[in-house]
Motif scaffolding. Structure first.
Motif, PDB file in Angstrom:
ATOM      1  N   LEU A 154       0.810  -1.211   0.000  1.00  0.00           N
ATOM      2  CA  LEU A 154       0.000   0.000   0.000  1.00  0.00           C
ATOM      3  C   LEU A 154       0.846   1.264   0.000  1.00  0.00           C
ATOM      4  CD1 LEU A 154      -2.901  -1.129   2.321  1.00  0.00           C
ATOM      5  CD2 LEU A 154      -2.987  -0.688  -0.133  1.00  0.00           C
ATOM      6  N   ASN A 155       2.146   1.120   0.159  1.00  0.00           N
ATOM      7  CA  ASN A 155       3.051   2.261   0.005  1.00  0.00           C
ATOM      8  C   ASN A 155       3.412   2.511  -1.452  1.00  0.00           C
ATOM      9  OD1 ASN A 155       3.428   3.247   2.660  1.00  0.00           O
ATOM     10  ND2 ASN A 155       4.769   1.516   3.138  1.00  0.00           N
ATOM     11  N   VAL A 156       3.103   1.553  -2.313  1.00  0.00           N
ATOM     12  CA  VAL A 156       3.482   1.668  -3.730  1.00  0.00           C
ATOM     13  C   VAL A 156       2.307   1.216  -4.603  1.00  0.00           C
ATOM     14  CG1 VAL A 156       5.974   1.424  -3.414  1.00  0.00           C
ATOM     15  CG2 VAL A 156       4.561  -0.608  -3.564  1.00  0.00           C
ATOM     16  N   THR A 157       1.146   1.767  -4.353  1.00  0.00           N
ATOM     17  CA  THR A 157      -0.059   1.288  -5.044  1.00  0.00           C
ATOM     18  C   THR A 157      -0.006   1.504  -6.557  1.00  0.00           C
ATOM     19  OG1 THR A 157      -1.102   3.400  -4.494  1.00  0.00           O
ATOM     20  CG2 THR A 157      -1.595   1.508  -3.072  1.00  0.00           C
ATOM     21  N   GLU A 158       0.606   2.602  -7.009  1.00  0.00           N
ATOM     22  CA  GLU A 158       0.616   2.867  -8.455  1.00  0.00           C
ATOM     23  C   GLU A 158       1.438   1.841  -9.225  1.00  0.00           C
ATOM     24  OE1 GLU A 158       1.486   6.827  -9.605  1.00  0.00           O
ATOM     25  OE2 GLU A 158      -0.083   7.712  -8.347  1.00  0.00           O
ATOM     26  N   PRO A 159       2.718   1.586  -8.849  1.00  0.00           N
ATOM     27  CA  PRO A 159       3.449   0.539  -9.584  1.00  0.00           C
ATOM     28  C   PRO A 159       2.844  -0.844  -9.394  1.00  0.00           C
ATOM     29  CG  PRO A 159       4.758   1.378  -7.735  1.00  0.00           C
ATOM     30  CD  PRO A 159       3.596   2.298  -7.891  1.00  0.00           C
ATOM     31  N   LEU A 160       2.262  -1.108  -8.227  1.00  0.00           N
ATOM     32  CA  LEU A 160       1.592  -2.391  -8.026  1.00  0.00           C
ATOM     33  C   LEU A 160       0.411  -2.524  -8.970  1.00  0.00           C
ATOM     34  CD1 LEU A 160       1.143  -5.019  -6.435  1.00  0.00           C
ATOM     35  CD2 LEU A 160      -0.228  -3.685  -4.807  1.00  0.00           C
ATOM     36  N   GLN A 161      -0.396  -1.467  -9.081  1.00  0.00           N
ATOM     37  CA  GLN A 161      -1.544  -1.503  -9.982  1.00  0.00           C
ATOM     38  C   GLN A 161      -1.090  -1.652 -11.431  1.00  0.00           C
ATOM     39  OE1 GLN A 161      -5.219  -0.983  -9.071  1.00  0.00           O
ATOM     40  NE2 GLN A 161      -4.954  -2.188 -10.934  1.00  0.00           N
ATOM     41  N   SER A 162      -0.015  -0.969 -11.794  1.00  0.00           N
ATOM     42  CA  SER A 162       0.487  -1.067 -13.177  1.00  0.00           C
ATOM     43  C   SER A 162       0.924  -2.490 -13.491  1.00  0.00           C
ATOM     44  CB  SER A 162       1.662  -0.106 -13.373  1.00  0.00           C
ATOM     45  OG  SER A 162       1.259   1.229 -13.209  1.00  0.00           O
ATOM     46  N   SER A 166      -0.790  -5.114 -16.176  1.00  0.00           N
ATOM     47  CA  SER A 166       0.012  -5.680 -17.270  1.00  0.00           C
ATOM     48  C   SER A 166      -0.209  -7.178 -17.429  1.00  0.00           C
ATOM     49  CB  SER A 166       1.498  -5.416 -17.043  1.00  0.00           C
ATOM     50  OG  SER A 166       2.008  -6.226 -15.981  1.00  0.00           O
ATOM     51  N   LEU A 167      -0.874  -7.803 -16.468  1.00  0.00           N
ATOM     52  CA  LEU A 167      -1.057  -9.253 -16.501  1.00  0.00           C
ATOM     53  C   LEU A 167      -2.290  -9.671 -17.277  1.00  0.00           C
ATOM     54  CD1 LEU A 167      -0.266  -9.934 -12.737  1.00  0.00           C
ATOM     55  CD2 LEU A 167       1.263 -10.299 -14.678  1.00  0.00           C
ATOM     56  N   GLU A 168      -2.970  -8.726 -17.901  1.00  0.00           N
ATOM     57  CA  GLU A 168      -4.204  -9.050 -18.622  1.00  0.00           C
ATOM     58  C   GLU A 168      -3.975 -10.042 -19.752  1.00  0.00           C
ATOM     59  OE1 GLU A 168      -6.208  -5.555 -19.858  1.00  0.00           O
ATOM     60  OE2 GLU A 168      -6.521  -4.787 -17.830  1.00  0.00           O
ATOM     61  N   ASN A 169      -2.760 -10.066 -20.324  1.00  0.00           N
ATOM     62  CA  ASN A 169      -2.486 -11.008 -21.427  1.00  0.00           C
ATOM     63  C   ASN A 169      -2.284 -12.438 -20.942  1.00  0.00           C
ATOM     64  OD1 ASN A 169       0.042 -10.960 -20.250  1.00  0.00           O
ATOM     65  ND2 ASN A 169       1.022  -9.819 -21.909  1.00  0.00           N
ATOM     66  N   GLY A 170      -2.211 -12.640 -19.618  1.00  0.00           N
ATOM     67  CA  GLY A 170      -2.129 -14.003 -19.083  1.00  0.00           C
ATOM     68  C   GLY A 170      -0.815 -14.703 -19.357  1.00  0.00           C
ATOM     69  N   LEU A 193      -7.267  -5.995  -5.067  1.00  0.00           N
ATOM     70  CA  LEU A 193      -7.174  -7.347  -5.619  1.00  0.00           C
ATOM     71  C   LEU A 193      -8.524  -7.853  -6.099  1.00  0.00           C
ATOM     72  CD1 LEU A 193      -4.699  -8.931  -3.052  1.00  0.00           C
ATOM     73  CD2 LEU A 193      -4.222  -8.261  -5.409  1.00  0.00           C
ATOM     74  N   ARG A 194      -9.606  -7.428  -5.453  1.00  0.00           N
ATOM     75  CA  ARG A 194     -10.938  -7.825  -5.939  1.00  0.00           C
ATOM     76  C   ARG A 194     -11.155  -7.313  -7.354  1.00  0.00           C
ATOM     77  NH1 ARG A 194     -12.549  -6.074  -0.606  1.00  0.00           N
ATOM     78  NH2 ARG A 194     -12.920  -7.915   0.725  1.00  0.00           N
ATOM     79  N   ASP A 195     -10.781  -6.067  -7.575  1.00  0.00           N
ATOM     80  CA  ASP A 195     -10.920  -5.504  -8.924  1.00  0.00           C
ATOM     81  C   ASP A 195     -10.030  -6.236  -9.911  1.00  0.00           C
ATOM     82  OD1 ASP A 195     -12.666  -3.662  -7.843  1.00  0.00           O
ATOM     83  OD2 ASP A 195     -11.135  -2.098  -7.640  1.00  0.00           O
ATOM     84  N   THR A 196      -8.813  -6.581  -9.479  1.00  0.00           N
ATOM     85  CA  THR A 196      -7.856  -7.260 -10.357  1.00  0.00           C
ATOM     86  C   THR A 196      -8.334  -8.654 -10.726  1.00  0.00           C
ATOM     87  OG1 THR A 196      -6.019  -6.037  -9.395  1.00  0.00           O
ATOM     88  CG2 THR A 196      -5.483  -8.064 -10.558  1.00  0.00           C
ATOM     89  N   ASP A 197      -8.915  -9.380  -9.766  1.00  0.00           N
ATOM     90  CA  ASP A 197      -9.385 -10.743 -10.017  1.00  0.00           C
ATOM     91  C   ASP A 197     -10.401 -10.798 -11.144  1.00  0.00           C
ATOM     92  OD1 ASP A 197      -7.749 -11.748  -8.126  1.00  0.00           O
ATOM     93  OD2 ASP A 197      -9.300 -12.322  -6.693  1.00  0.00           O
ATOM     94  N   GLN A 198     -11.090  -9.692 -11.365  1.00  0.00           N
ATOM     95  CA  GLN A 198     -12.141  -9.673 -12.375  1.00  0.00           C
ATOM     96  C   GLN A 198     -11.612  -9.360 -13.768  1.00  0.00           C
ATOM     97  OE1 GLN A 198     -15.145  -6.948 -11.011  1.00  0.00           O
ATOM     98  NE2 GLN A 198     -15.371  -7.965  -9.025  1.00  0.00           N
ATOM     99  N   THR A 199     -10.405  -8.788 -13.846  1.00  0.00           N
ATOM    100  CA  THR A 199      -9.902  -8.340 -15.154  1.00  0.00           C
ATOM    101  C   THR A 199      -8.606  -9.029 -15.590  1.00  0.00           C
ATOM    102  OG1 THR A 199      -8.709  -6.522 -14.074  1.00  0.00           O
ATOM    103  CG2 THR A 199     -10.946  -6.063 -14.871  1.00  0.00           C
ATOM    104  N   THR A 200      -7.969  -9.791 -14.703  1.00  0.00           N
ATOM    105  CA  THR A 200      -6.697 -10.440 -15.027  1.00  0.00           C
ATOM    106  C   THR A 200      -6.730 -11.879 -14.540  1.00  0.00           C
ATOM    107  OG1 THR A 200      -5.555  -9.949 -12.952  1.00  0.00           O
ATOM    108  CG2 THR A 200      -5.544  -8.222 -14.630  1.00  0.00           C
TER     109      THR A 200
END
Length: 268
Positions: A154-162, A166-170, A193-200
């Motif tokens: 949570l100290n680096v949310t932007e690079p973590l989100q990026s 980037s994992l959308e291609n699987g 992570l809930r949001d990520t689970d739905q898109t990646t």
């Protein structure tokens, strides 16, 4: 395309030798015309080839007539010479390495494979570097964590989100196993992570027995987080481990806990 230059001939030498293979015998002037090598350079090139026994010259002829040696013999000779040069280079590098060992080898490492991350700056620096390591993975990333992991990410949310986006291609598998006891600031990580689970293809699960924090990248590099004894939610540092037996055992344990774990709930 490979050429005789890869085995040590110069560009002009190769052109002249190939021209000789085509015409079999020729004078210097004829070779200059055939190869495109200027007359001002042709004798230097021929003298060089002759000194290395790649061409023969009839000294009785006027003007002098040149002929090539067999191409197989020429290639084998070039290869032998190249191997000899490489052996000389190898010996030189080994001598340099031995000298460096004598200069530096007895100095102990300052921190081995341990990264101190107790201060805010060192923690941020390490987590940024760790996300880059995640990005370089080619097979899988396993992440196990409790409140320590939540605090770091949570100290680096932007690079973590990026990275997660980037994992959308699987291209790699990402499995995140979290403690059931995450609350407070941990809820922010869970929401991300809930949001990520739905898109990646990232999959997150919850297990009540998770009390440690580690990352395992490509089943090769294990990063084990050491908890600060005076601040349970903060890391003291991280140890890098690449012993195969330990990693295999930990991967087996992860798999067992992963099967028992519950999918990430809508809310905690």
């Amino acid at each position: 395309m490979v050429s005789l230059r890869d085995l040590g001939l110069s560009s002009y030498e190769e052109r002249v030798y190939r021209a000789l293979l085509n015409v079999r015998t020729a004078t210097a002037e004829e070779l200059s015309n055939e190869s495109g090598v200027p007359m001002g350079r042709i004798y230097d090139v021929l003298n060089g080839l002759e000194s290395r026994d790649f061409v023969h010259c009839n000294p009785e002829s006027h003007p002098r007539v040149y002929s090539p040696i067999d191409s197989e013999m020429a290639i084998d000779r070039l290869l032998r010479n190249r191997k000899r040069d490489l052996e000389i280079e190898r010996t030189r590098y080994e001598n340099v390495a031995a000298e460096l060992h004598s200069q530096l080898g007895n100095q102990p490492p300052t921190d081995g494979r341990f990264w101190e991350t107790r201060s805010h700056d060192t923690e941020i620096e390490f987590v940024h570097a760790q996300i880059e390591r995640f990005s370089d993975a080619t097979d899988e990333v396993l992440i196990v964590g409790d409140s320590v992991l939540a605090h770091q990410f949570l100290n680096v949310t932007e690079p973590l989100q990026s990275w997660l986006d980037s994992l959308e291609n699987g291209s790699i598998d990402v499995q995140i196993l979290l403690s059931e006891g995450l609350s407070g600031e941990g809820e922010q990580l869970l929401e991300l992570l809930r949001d990520t689970d739905q898109t990646t293809p990232v999959e997150t699960r919850i297990h009540s027995a998770v009390t440690a924090n580690f990352d395992l990248i490509d089943q090769r590099d294990l990063y084990l987080y050491v908890t600060d004894p005076f601040a349970r939610s903060r890391p003291l540092g991280t140890i890098h481990i690449n012993e195969n037996i330990l990693i295999e055992e930990l991967k087996d344990e992860f798999t067992r806990y992963w099967r028992e774990a519950e999918p990430l709930p809508e809310t905690m």
